[in-house]
Write a protein that holds these residues in place. Sequence first.
Motif, PDB file in Angstrom:
ATOM      1  N   GLY A 308       0.784  -1.224   0.000  1.00  0.00           N
ATOM      2  CA  GLY A 308       0.000   0.000   0.000  1.00  0.00           C
ATOM      3  C   GLY A 308       0.813   1.269   0.000  1.00  0.00           C
ATOM      4  O   GLY A 308       0.277   2.356   0.252  1.00  0.00           O
ATOM      5  N   SER A 309       2.113   1.183  -0.317  1.00  0.00           N
ATOM      6  CA  SER A 309       2.961   2.369  -0.336  1.00  0.00           C
ATOM      7  C   SER A 309       2.475   3.359  -1.389  1.00  0.00           C
ATOM      8  O   SER A 309       2.043   2.970  -2.478  1.00  0.00           O
ATOM      9  CB  SER A 309       4.415   1.980  -0.618  1.00  0.00           C
ATOM     10  OG  SER A 309       5.234   3.110  -0.823  1.00  0.00           O
ATOM     11  N   LYS A 310       2.548   4.660  -1.078  1.00  0.00           N
ATOM     12  CA  LYS A 310       2.180   5.689  -2.042  1.00  0.00           C
ATOM     13  C   LYS A 310       3.260   5.886  -3.109  1.00  0.00           C
ATOM     14  O   LYS A 310       3.002   6.524  -4.129  1.00  0.00           O
ATOM     15  CB  LYS A 310       1.915   7.012  -1.319  1.00  0.00           C
ATOM     16  CG  LYS A 310       0.683   6.992  -0.416  1.00  0.00           C
ATOM     17  CD  LYS A 310       0.437   8.347   0.196  1.00  0.00           C
ATOM     18  CE  LYS A 310      -0.828   8.345   1.063  1.00  0.00           C
ATOM     19  NZ  LYS A 310      -1.093   9.671   1.664  1.00  0.00           N
TER      20      LYS A 310
END
Length: 373
Positions: A308-310
């Motif tokens: 879920g890293s941006k």
Amino acid sequence: MECEKADEVVAEPVSPIGQYFNSSILSISILAVLELEVPFDDSWAIPLLKDIFLPINPRFSSIMVVEKNGVKHWKSVEVKLKNHVYVPNFPVGMSQQFYDKCLQDYLSKLSAEQMPQSQPLWEVHIVKYPTSNAASSVIFKLHHALGDGFSLMGALLSCLQRADDPSRPLTFPSVRMRPDINGSSIFKNVPKFFNTVFNTASDFCWSMIKSSLIEDDKTPIRSGSAAAGWLPITITTMTFPLHQIKQIKDNLGATLNDVVTGTIFLGIRLYMQAVNQESTNLHSTAVVLLNTRMFKSISSIKEMVKPGSKAPWGNHFSFLHISVPQLTNAEVQNPLKFIQKAQEIIQSKRGSFGAYLTAKLLETVKKLRGHEL
């Protein structure tokens, strides 16, 4: 010097763009040249790669394999580092200008060679001869399927240390949003909303049309031949002082990317004009890659590989078709006018989600018809 190490990933699927970049009809690699002020001892290469480079990400120790269902995955393998390191031999005792030409020819040759699929998709080439810019050079050839420029720059920076205090992590300024000096109100936001909708629809439709229906004119940079992609190429380099680019940026109220892109467009038009004066006004389209990550600064490797890293690791960009502006005689005399015109075109594209829609479309097409369509 220690490097951040990403958590091990088992049977990680290859992204759609990664599969596009490594198929039977397309194979794209990234060449990066590290110029050193001192001669590089090639005996350091194997230990540095083993202790610093390989731990960055499991993809550097993986090959791309095809499962029975046709899905491609990354498979971890034992890396034979000596098969990835090359030290070219040039004539000794020659001038720096001679080695400039040798390096240029070597890069051109290297760009046309495909890497073997039986080993991880990267190579290191150590040029131990002095050029006009460096005492020695290290060439990194990394397949684009491993990741894009944002990922690979993050990998490089994760291996560096601060000169003032090596115990502290590298830090970079975050992207600063320009304040809206005119304020914000519903009367201004509504037109912006409709403008964004129009630009998004226009850019998305134009990209689809350019990809399938309309061709550019034949020019010195486009022969129209189907075999053009397999012809030999020559790589040349040019250096632009960063302080001059920043000065242009401040004068135009643009971004560094705007100035660099406008400069490239200007170089393309000047080259076309030099080869064929009539080609100055012919239609040419550039395919610009747009990062689709939602980030404000450079991220560490640990941040990139988090779920879920941006700003995730990999290839996260889309393609945007931008018409190369025509070059007038007045703009030849005053190139800033041309760069400003290019900046205005890019700015209108920036207020659009066309690139994001194009990325989603490519992913959908891959699922339905395969990545080699």
